[in-house]
Design an enzyme around this catalytic site. Structure first.
Site, PDB file in Angstrom:
ATOM      1  N   CYS A  96       0.827  -1.215   0.000  1.00 23.36           N
ATOM      2  CA  CYS A  96       0.000   0.000   0.000  1.00 23.36           C
ATOM      3  C   CYS A  96       0.854   1.254   0.000  1.00 23.36           C
ATOM      4  O   CYS A  96       1.853   1.325   0.721  1.00 23.36           O
ATOM      5  CB  CYS A  96      -0.890   0.016   1.240  1.00 23.36           C
ATOM      6  SG  CYS A  96      -2.344  -1.006   1.080  1.00 23.36           S
ATOM      7  N   ARG A 102       7.347   4.379   4.014  1.00 21.79           N
ATOM      8  CA  ARG A 102       7.602   2.969   4.319  1.00 21.79           C
ATOM      9  C   ARG A 102       9.075   2.592   4.128  1.00 21.79           C
ATOM     10  O   ARG A 102       9.425   1.743   3.295  1.00 21.79           O
ATOM     11  CB  ARG A 102       6.674   2.050   3.518  1.00 21.79           C
ATOM     12  CG  ARG A 102       5.220   2.390   3.723  1.00 21.79           C
ATOM     13  CD  ARG A 102       4.280   1.325   3.273  1.00 21.79           C
ATOM     14  NE  ARG A 102       4.028   0.328   4.303  1.00 21.79           N
ATOM     15  CZ  ARG A 102       3.132  -0.651   4.176  1.00 21.79           C
ATOM     16  NH1 ARG A 102       2.431  -0.768   3.093  1.00 21.79           N
ATOM     17  NH2 ARG A 102       2.955  -1.513   5.158  1.00 21.79           N
ATOM     18  N   ILE A 138      12.880   0.981   4.924  1.00 19.44           N
ATOM     19  CA  ILE A 138      13.258  -0.364   5.377  1.00 19.44           C
ATOM     20  C   ILE A 138      14.575  -0.324   6.158  1.00 19.44           C
ATOM     21  O   ILE A 138      15.252  -1.340   6.297  1.00 19.44           O
ATOM     22  CB  ILE A 138      13.329  -1.365   4.198  1.00 19.44           C
ATOM     23  CG1 ILE A 138      14.162  -0.795   3.044  1.00 19.44           C
ATOM     24  CG2 ILE A 138      11.955  -1.751   3.712  1.00 19.44           C
ATOM     25  CD1 ILE A 138      14.410  -1.791   1.935  1.00 19.44           C
ATOM     26  N   ASP A 150      -4.691  -0.046  10.504  1.00 23.26           N
ATOM     27  CA  ASP A 150      -5.425  -0.729   9.435  1.00 23.26           C
ATOM     28  C   ASP A 150      -6.947  -0.622   9.596  1.00 23.26           C
ATOM     29  O   ASP A 150      -7.685  -1.081   8.724  1.00 23.26           O
ATOM     30  CB  ASP A 150      -5.014  -2.212   9.370  1.00 23.26           C
ATOM     31  CG  ASP A 150      -3.639  -2.384   8.742  1.00 23.26           C
ATOM     32  OD1 ASP A 150      -3.033  -1.381   8.327  1.00 23.26           O
ATOM     33  OD2 ASP A 150      -3.154  -3.535   8.670  1.00 23.26           O
TER      34      ASP A 150
HETATM   35  C1  UD1 Z   1       2.587  -4.093   9.038  1.00 25.26           C
HETATM   36  C2  UD1 Z   1       1.298  -4.586   8.425  1.00 25.26           C
HETATM   37  C3  UD1 Z   1       0.422  -3.431   8.022  1.00 25.26           C
HETATM   38  C4  UD1 Z   1       0.211  -2.502   9.201  1.00 25.26           C
HETATM   39  C5  UD1 Z   1       1.528  -2.113   9.844  1.00 25.26           C
HETATM   40  C6  UD1 Z   1       1.364  -1.315  11.140  1.00 25.26           C
HETATM   41  C7  UD1 Z   1       1.899  -6.700   7.381  1.00 25.26           C
HETATM   42  C8  UD1 Z   1       2.053  -7.446   6.092  1.00 25.26           C
HETATM   43  N1  UD1 Z   1       1.599  -5.399   7.267  1.00 25.26           N
HETATM   44  O1  UD1 Z   1       3.251  -3.337   8.029  1.00 25.26           O
HETATM   45  O2  UD1 Z   1      -0.820  -3.953   7.579  1.00 25.26           O
HETATM   46  O3  UD1 Z   1      -0.432  -1.341   8.718  1.00 25.26           O
HETATM   47  O4  UD1 Z   1       2.288  -3.276  10.159  1.00 25.26           O
HETATM   48  O5  UD1 Z   1       0.653  -2.046  12.084  1.00 25.26           O
HETATM   49  O6  UD1 Z   1       1.975  -7.264   8.462  1.00 25.26           O
HETATM   50  N2  UD1 Z   1       9.391   1.993   9.775  1.00 25.26           N
HETATM   51  C9  UD1 Z   1      10.614   2.610   9.640  1.00 25.26           C
HETATM   52  N3  UD1 Z   1      11.662   1.871   9.182  1.00 25.26           N
HETATM   53  C10 UD1 Z   1      11.549   0.547   8.868  1.00 25.26           C
HETATM   54  C11 UD1 Z   1      10.276  -0.075   9.020  1.00 25.26           C
HETATM   55  C12 UD1 Z   1       9.219   0.676   9.464  1.00 25.26           C
HETATM   56  O7  UD1 Z   1      10.762   3.803   9.909  1.00 25.26           O
HETATM   57  O8  UD1 Z   1      12.541  -0.070   8.464  1.00 25.26           O
HETATM   58  C13 UD1 Z   1       8.225   2.791  10.254  1.00 25.26           C
HETATM   59  C14 UD1 Z   1       7.154   2.945   9.167  1.00 25.26           C
HETATM   60  O9  UD1 Z   1       7.424   4.038   8.316  1.00 25.26           O
HETATM   61  C15 UD1 Z   1       5.906   3.168   9.996  1.00 25.26           C
HETATM   62  C16 UD1 Z   1       6.169   2.317  11.231  1.00 25.26           C
HETATM   63  O10 UD1 Z   1       7.568   2.070  11.276  1.00 25.26           O
HETATM   64  O11 UD1 Z   1       5.825   4.515  10.396  1.00 25.26           O
HETATM   65  C17 UD1 Z   1       5.403   1.015  11.272  1.00 25.26           C
HETATM   66  O12 UD1 Z   1       5.729   0.235  10.175  1.00 25.26           O
HETATM   67  P1  UD1 Z   1       5.778  -1.352  10.277  1.00 25.26           P
HETATM   68  O13 UD1 Z   1       5.301  -1.800  11.612  1.00 25.26           O
HETATM   69  O14 UD1 Z   1       7.112  -1.804   9.819  1.00 25.26           O
HETATM   70  O15 UD1 Z   1       4.703  -1.763   9.206  1.00 25.26           O
HETATM   71  P2  UD1 Z   1       4.783  -2.937   8.180  1.00 25.26           P
HETATM   72  O16 UD1 Z   1       5.525  -4.095   8.758  1.00 25.26           O
HETATM   73  O17 UD1 Z   1       5.202  -2.381   6.848  1.00 25.26           O
END
Ligand code: UD1
Length: 419
Positions: free
Chosen positions: A116, A121, A123, A305
């Site tokens: 989405c 997002r 990594i 979500d």
């Molecule tokens: C997962 C869920 C998604 C949900 C989200 C938050 C799955 C497949 N998807 O997504 O449906 O909306 O959790 O509950 O399980 N962040 C960073 N750096 C990173 C990774 C994340 O800064 O390397 C930040 C993101 O920008 C965001 C926050 O952390 O602000 C949460 O993201 P994250 O928990 O990683 O979400 P997803 O795993 O992508």
């Protein structure tokens, strides 16, 4: 070019079984890469994201077949360690396959993930976590290439409890010598589910569901048979739908304990919610007073979500409410679509102020992302006249058939093919 057409105004009633959690199935499928045997997953849900993830496993050399409602994977002959961009762009789960491919082959090459478009997002936390296990990561030309030949257990401190980064590092640690500890880990139920699945296959993981997860490396994971948990976001979507439309709906195969943040907001103010075992009964008389403030948070806080769906509810509530989106910075794309339907919503940065109106009216709107699309369908259920939702491929990523479910409960809704 399929679209969902909803005629608003019907109340909802009846019983509906909720399917398995997309956000459990996806990491568990990534975890299957670590298994050198047969992986049987029950209650297989046909969300497009899950189908795309199975495509990724097949591209790595895995074999899949469906028997009844179970998915059977043969992971003995995996021979690939690369996820090309045409497959990675289809689902965000490709990124947390990095940890399991590395665990199995000590080398991985994965293109940047899709998913989405709800914010930047990044990594960085995934990469930092893998580097703490002595993985060499090269980020070049849209691919992450990881050399894990010298991998060993290590301590990972996450700056933020990211769901994906927690799952990625957990999987990377399973077949890695030594002890891996994740501090400030995400506590989502889907992470506990991943731990339970991996442990059943022979892994040694403890602490999932708390802020510290400890993984003791093992030599090998074997065959496993497992039933992933039910989808708390689908459950929440239909609880909110019933609350908006009025009616009496019972949802089965649910985990009420995973939805306390939503239930505590709605129960007694918007509707009556009765919980018995895995059943949630929602009784509502329709429009009600608005909830003052909702802030999305990591679990056990209010799930991001469910933010678009609760916004649809607030759009027809009596009063003014504020929603603060703390997880994803651009997760308000559905707002302009709701406004087309007569909603009164103003956004400023991560906050939205919603002045409830008595009626929304049907309009042509587009699903901007998976949950945003679900929010628009819910708005259509209570709008005057017809709402036509386009771009429904987004919704199919996480609902097998939202129109079939809601039709079963009495909504006037159908999928139509437009040329
Ligand atoms: C997962 C869920 C998604 C949900 C989200 C938050 C799955 C497949 N998807 O997504 O449906 O909306 O959790 O509950 O399980 N962040 C960073 N750096 C990173 C990774 C994340 O800064 O390397 C930040 C993101 O920008 C965001 C926050 O952390 O602000 C949460 O993201 P994250 O928990 O990683 O979400 P997803 O795993 O992508």
């Amino acid at each position: 070019m399929d679209k969902i057409v909803v005629k608003g105004g019907n109340s909802l009633s009846g019983e509906l079984e909720v399917s398995s959690a997309k956000n459990s199935y996806l990491p568990i499928l990534a975890g299957a890469i670590l298994c050198s045997g047969e992986v049987i997953l029950h209650k297989y849900p046909k969300y497009d994201d899950v189908l795309n993830m199975i495509g990724i496993l097949e591209n790595l050399g895995g074999k899949s077949k469906v028997q009844g409602s179970s998915l059977i994977l043969d992971m003995t002959c995996l021979n690939g360690f690369e996820i090309p961009s045409n497959l990675a762009s289809l689902t965000r789960s490709s990124i947390f396959s990095l940890g399991s491919i590395l665990g199995r082959f000590k080398y991985a090459k994965v293109a940047y993930p899709g998913g989405c478009e709800i914010g930047a997002r990044p990594i960085d936390l995934h990469i930092k976590g893998l580097e703490a296990l002595n993985v060499k990561v090269i980020d070049r030309r849209g691919y992450l290439t990881c050399d894990g030949r010298n991998m060993r257990g290590g301590d990972v401190h996450l700056d933020f409890p990211s769901v994906g980064a927690t799952e990625n590092v957990m999987m990377a640690g399973v077949l890695t010598k030594g002890r891996t500890r994740i501090f400030n880990a995400a506590k989502e139920p889907e992470i506990v589910d991943l731990q339970n699945f991996l442990n059943k296959a022979g892994a040694k993981i403890r602490g999932a569901g708390t802020t510290t997860i400890v993984i003791d490396g093992v030599e090998k994971l074997g065959s496993v048979e497992y039933t992933p948990i039910s989808d708390r976001i689908i459950t929440g979507t239909y609880i909110i739908a019933t609350s908006m439309c009025g009616g009496d709906v019972t949802l089965t195969n649910t985990r009420p304990d995973h939805l306390q943040a939503l239930i505590s907001k709605l129960d007694n103010s918007c509707c009556k919610i009765k919980v018995k075992g895995d059943r949630i009964r929602v009784i509502s008389s329709g429009r009600h007073k608005s909830i003052n403030k909702i802030e999305t948070m990591p679990y056990p806080g209010f799930p991001t979500d469910l933010q678009p769906q609760i916004m649809a509810l607030e759009a027809i509530s009596n009063g003014t409410s504020v929603i603060v989106e703390n997880l994803f910075e651009t997760r308000f794309k559905h707002v302009s679509e709701l406004v087309k339907m007569g909603a009164q919503i103003l956004t400023e940065g991560r906050s939205a102020v919603i002045k409830g109106v008595e009626k929304l009216y049907g309009a042509e709107v587009a699903a901007t992302d998976l949950r945003g699309g679900a929010g628009l369908v819910l708005a259509g259920l209570v709008a005057d006249g017809y709402t036509v939702v386009s771009n429904i491929g987004q919704i199919k990523r996480g609902y097998e058939s939202i129109e079939t479910d809601l039709k079963k409960l009495g909504a006037d809704i159908r999928k139509v093919e437009f040329l």
